[in-house]
Design an enzyme around this catalytic site. Structure first.
Site, short mmCIF file in Angstrom:
data_model
loop_
_atom_site.label_atom_id
_atom_site.label_comp_id
_atom_site.label_asym_id
_atom_site.label_seq_id
_atom_site.Cartn_x
_atom_site.Cartn_y
_atom_site.Cartn_z
N HIS A 90 0.84 -1.21 0.00
CA HIS A 90 0.00 0.00 0.00
C HIS A 90 0.88 1.26 0.00
O HIS A 90 0.60 2.23 -0.71
CB HIS A 90 -0.88 0.07 1.26
CG HIS A 90 -1.79 -1.10 1.45
ND1 HIS A 90 -1.79 -1.86 2.59
CD2 HIS A 90 -2.72 -1.65 0.64
CE1 HIS A 90 -2.71 -2.81 2.49
NE2 HIS A 90 -3.28 -2.70 1.31
N CYS A 121 -16.08 -12.76 -6.37
CA CYS A 121 -14.94 -12.87 -5.44
C CYS A 121 -15.06 -11.73 -4.44
O CYS A 121 -15.01 -10.55 -4.81
CB CYS A 121 -13.61 -12.77 -6.18
SG CYS A 121 -12.22 -12.60 -5.04
N CYS A 131 -10.51 -17.49 -7.33
CA CYS A 131 -10.10 -16.23 -7.95
C CYS A 131 -8.60 -16.29 -8.25
O CYS A 131 -7.81 -16.73 -7.41
CB CYS A 131 -10.41 -15.10 -6.97
SG CYS A 131 -9.47 -13.62 -7.26
N LYS A 181 2.99 -11.95 -3.88
CA LYS A 181 2.55 -10.58 -3.69
C LYS A 181 2.50 -10.23 -2.20
O LYS A 181 1.99 -11.03 -1.40
CB LYS A 181 1.15 -10.42 -4.30
CG LYS A 181 0.62 -9.01 -4.19
CD LYS A 181 -0.82 -8.93 -4.66
CE LYS A 181 -1.34 -7.52 -4.44
NZ LYS A 181 -2.77 -7.43 -4.35
N LYS A 191 -2.13 -9.29 2.75
CA LYS A 191 -2.67 -9.66 4.06
C LYS A 191 -2.62 -11.17 4.27
O LYS A 191 -2.29 -11.65 5.36
CB LYS A 191 -4.11 -9.17 4.12
CG LYS A 191 -4.90 -9.58 5.33
CD LYS A 191 -6.33 -9.07 5.15
CE LYS A 191 -7.33 -9.82 6.00
NZ LYS A 191 -7.09 -9.73 7.41
N1 MSP Z 1 -10.30 -0.57 -2.40
C1 MSP Z 1 -9.75 -0.95 -3.64
C2 MSP Z 1 -9.40 0.26 -4.46
C3 MSP Z 1 -10.53 1.18 -4.75
S1 MSP Z 1 -10.01 2.58 -5.64
C4 MSP Z 1 -11.40 3.31 -6.08
C5 MSP Z 1 -8.49 -1.78 -3.39
N2 MSP Z 1 -7.93 -1.65 -2.21
S2 MSP Z 1 -6.62 -2.45 -1.71
O1 MSP Z 1 -6.37 -2.00 -0.39
O2 MSP Z 1 -6.83 -3.86 -1.87
O3 MSP Z 1 -5.47 -2.09 -2.68
C6 MSP Z 1 -5.13 -0.76 -2.85
C7 MSP Z 1 -3.92 -0.62 -3.73
O4 MSP Z 1 -2.79 -1.20 -3.11
C8 MSP Z 1 -4.09 -1.30 -5.08
O5 MSP Z 1 -3.65 -0.43 -6.09
C9 MSP Z 1 -3.18 -2.47 -5.01
O6 MSP Z 1 -2.64 -2.79 -6.25
C10 MSP Z 1 -2.09 -1.89 -4.08
N3 MSP Z 1 -1.31 -2.95 -3.51
C11 MSP Z 1 -1.67 -3.86 -2.57
N4 MSP Z 1 -0.66 -4.76 -2.44
C12 MSP Z 1 0.35 -4.43 -3.29
C13 MSP Z 1 1.62 -4.93 -3.53
N5 MSP Z 1 2.06 -6.02 -2.95
N6 MSP Z 1 2.40 -4.25 -4.40
C14 MSP Z 1 2.00 -3.07 -4.99
N7 MSP Z 1 0.79 -2.59 -4.78
C15 MSP Z 1 -0.08 -3.30 -4.04
O7 MSP Z 1 -8.07 -2.47 -4.30
#
Ligand code: MSP
Length: 688
Positions: free
Chosen positions: A21, A128, A149, A307, A310
């Site tokens: 994030h 999913c 998924c 990746k 969580k």
């Molecule tokens: N809530 C949705 C986004 C809604 S935008 C209108 C969501 N949330 S998320 O918390 O799952 O992910 C948010 C962002 O963090 C996404 O762009 C996701 O790709 C990014 N990442 C989460 N884990 C990641 C990595 N391991 N590496 C790079 N970015 C990653 O999706």
């Protein structure tokens, strides 16, 4: 004045922030800082995505109401960004009344503009919850007999005839293709544009945009004649945040929409490309609203190919722990944050996937920050402080002859080009390339010192010395500005050392083509203190232990702890009960035995039987394991040894330290030996 509006995705609150994030937010922060330095009217938005089935389920699991959960977790994101020094951002929560009103307004605008685009139908199909997305069977992977998924690797749910509002997405494939063709920068990088173009060419199916089987969301602002209560599909709700933060009242529009919307760029991870490049622009088209300027997708940060997420605790690197570990001491946190920002933004071009490894992190730190930049600052400022009393830095035109072998001319030329090129790269969302260009100049400045050898010049008589020192001082002035978007704390320290108190703006490169000439001529430099001391092996090990131990021990703070299985005995390794009869093969397979390699070993104070080890299991980072073997092994006897580890033992405290596994040894009170294989196998290999 130009405007720049950059957004991060809004983060789900079923998790606390991790390095994945933080990456998106740090990238956006660097880009926003660059545009502010350029004088653009800059707006930077982030926030939390708080509705939907996923959040509702997460709350139920924890025995909380959804509102209680989101109120606990959303501030964790805001806090994290503040602690990481992210500046001048706006933070939106989708549970705010203002946002909810704009979601309803978007719905009503679609209904008013294209009345047939919303209709009631029954939905049946796969969903999913992790992605909050509907899938066709062909998009899923098989997990035994079940469908799973492809992103979350978890079984998907079957939504059986759920009454739903549908959005006529099928109508927008052609208009979207036309828009993408007319605006090549709408989806970047190109590989993602191509992916979406071929997806659109396959045609679009209408999209279910409401749910009736749960209630945690924004109510659909029009009644269902059958009386069912619908909440808006969470992606329709979430995507609207980019606009709702700009709106003034409870309907779409207002001066900030007029001012910023046309320059909006959504920086997102590649997993959420389709929502941003297909659904979102189609909703906007349907509502008769202009589209954002573009979407820039980045790749994933992985740990040994997995990746960061969580569901894999060992990958969940906490950005603050990493920054603090790199800083070495709490008061140097901003410098640790800079080092982390530099690594993340330099190591991987925006758009590509990147694998986080300690080797590459330490490599970048030592080579680029400690050696190249650290040495340049140190050598230059030390010399200026030493020689300036006799030869104050001063620009002298006689040394500027345009000759290829003249180092004074060359450094001015390179400075000018660097400033121009770095700006082009930042503008193109390529911070990695911008840093590469800047570091080329850092390398050149180091070579300039070697070539001109100011220490060998006659302080009283050689007029070149003052000009040489001026070149160095002005180069540091320039570097401090160029690195500011990515390394703000380093820039601040450097500007202080050279006595530069002016606001930090991006240097102008017009005029005679010599940007160094723009450096103030009244700078008074002083000797620096060390910024990035080289990380030697013990320091590296300490960082690994801190970051890895923390990653493996992290769980979402609100997650209910599993009930203790037996009364814990304080600080005493728990003896495994011996089974009274034979166990089944399945019982045995529940024990996850893996090959490990001991990375570090230290005695545990006041616990004469215990050693605190870190053991490489082929994961993000070594695990912290406390073993009762200190009477049989000295710490230095065991470092580097191959061991067998019970890898799925629940973490527990031993000797006051979190132990995240157990190494296998023969013997009880007196250890007779440690288990290992009769040949070398990579850490993490399963043992059966
Ligand atoms: N809530 C949705 C986004 C809604 S935008 C209108 C969501 N949330 S998320 O918390 O799952 O992910 C948010 C962002 O963090 C996404 O762009 C996701 O790709 C990014 N990442 C989460 N884990 C990641 C990595 N391991 N590496 C790079 N970015 C990653 O999706």
């Amino acid at each position: 004045m130009s405007t720049f509006y950059v957004t991060t995705p809004i983060y789900y609150v079923n998790d606390v922030p991790h390095l994945g994030h933080a990456y998106t937010t740090l990238v956006c922060d660097a880009l926003a800082r660059f545009h502010r330095m350029r004088g653009d009217d800059t707006r930077f938005l982030t926030g939390t995505d708080e509705h939907g089935q996923k959040v509702e389920e997460a709350a139920t699991k924890r025995g909380l109401t959804p509102m209680q959960l989101v109120d606990q977790v959303a501030p964790r994101f805001d806090e994290m960004w503040k602690l990481l020094g992210i500046t001048d951002y706006r933070f939106i929560r989708t549970t705010s009344e203002h946002h909810k009103a704009i979601v309803a307004s978007l719905w009503k605008t679609i209904r008013a503009t294209n009345p047939d685009d919303l209709y009631l139908e029954t939905y049946q199909g796969w969903y999913c919850v992790g992605c909050e997305a509907f899938y066709k069977e062909s998009e899923l992977v098989k997990d035994g007999d079940a469908f799973a998924c492809a992103t979350h690797k978890k079984p998907v749910s079957w939504l059986d005839k759920e009454r739903s509002w549908f959005f006529r997405l099928s109508k927008y494939a052609e208009p979207l293709l036309a828009h993408i063709e007319a605006h090549p920068e709408f989806i970047r990088p190109e590989s993602y544009r191509n992916e979406i173009v071929s997806f659109l060419k396959g045609g679009l199916k209408d999209l279910s945009v409401s749910r009736t089987s749960f209630s945690w969301g924004v109510p659909v602002p029009e009644p269902d004649p059958k009386g069912d209560v619908h909440v808006t599909y969470v992606w329709m709700d979430a995507l609207t945040n980019y606009l709702s933060d700009l709106c003034e009242g409870s309907a779409i529009g207002g001066p900030d929409v007029d001012k910023y919307w046309k320059s909006a760029v959504h920086v997102i991870g590649k997993d959420i490309l389709r929502f941003h490049t297909v659904y979102w622009p189609a909703f906007l088209m349907s509502a008769g609203l202009p589209l954002p300027k573009g979407i820039f997708a980045h790749g994933w940060w992985t740990v040994r190919g997995e990746k960061i997420s969580k569901s894999l605790p060992a990958t969940r690197i906490d950005p603050l722990t990493l920054a603090d570990a790199l800083a070495g001491s709490p008061e140097k946190r901003p410098i640790g944050i800079d080092a982390m920002r530099y690594y993340l933004l330099r190591e991987v071009p925006l758009g590509n996937d990147g694998d986080f490894t300690f080797e590459s992190l330490f490599g970048r730190f030592n080579a680029d920050l400690a050696n190249d930049l650290g040495n340049l600052i140190n050598r230059s400022l030390t010399m200026i402080a030493k020689f300036a009393p006799a030869s104050p830095p001063k620009r002298d035109d006689q040394y500027l002859a345009a000759q290829s072998e003249n180092p004074y001319f060359q450094i001015e030329l390179a400075a000018h080009e660097t400033c121009k090129l770095a700006a082009i790269q930042f503008e193109a969302f390529a911070p990695s390339k911008a840093l590469e260009v800047i570091w080329r100049f850092v390398g050149m400045a180091n070579r300039f010192i070697d070539q001109t050898q100011p220490w060998a010049m006659d302080r009283a008589k050689d007029p070149a010395l003052a000009h040489c020192l001026w070149c160095l001082q002005s180069s540091l002035w320039l570097i401090a500005r160029l690195i500011d978007p990515v390394l703000p704390a380093t820039s601040r320290a450097l500007r202080e050392w050279i006595g530069d108190t002016a606001p930090v703006t991006w240097p102008e490169v017009s005029g005679e083509g010599r940007v160094l000439a723009a450096a103030p001529d009244d700078l008074v430099a002083r000797p620096p203190s060390p910024l990035f001391p080289r990380l030697d092996e013990p320091m590296q090990n300490a960082i690994v232990v801190k970051v890895a131990g923390d990653a493996a021990a992290t769980t979402a703070p609100t997650e209910a702890k599993p009930p203790p299985r037996s009364k814990p005995v304080k600080d005493k390794p728990v003896e495994a009960p011996v089974a009274s009869g034979p166990i089944t093969f399945d019982d045995f397979m529940k024990v996850e035995l893996r090959v490990g390699r001991v990375v570090t070993a230290i005695a545990v104070p006041k616990m004469k039987k215990l050693l605190h080890l870190t053991v490489d299991l082929g994961e993000a980072a070594p695990r912290s394991i406390v073993a009762g073997i200190a009477l049989a092994y000295n710490p230095d006897q065991i470092v580097g040894k191959q061991v067998l580890v019970v890898a799925n033992l629940a973490p527990r405290k031993v000797g006051g330290i979190e132990s995240q596994g157990m190494i296998l040894a023969a013997g009880d009170e007196s250890i007779l030996g440690l288990s290992s294989l009769d040949r070398d196998a990579p850490p993490g290999t399963r043992v059966r």
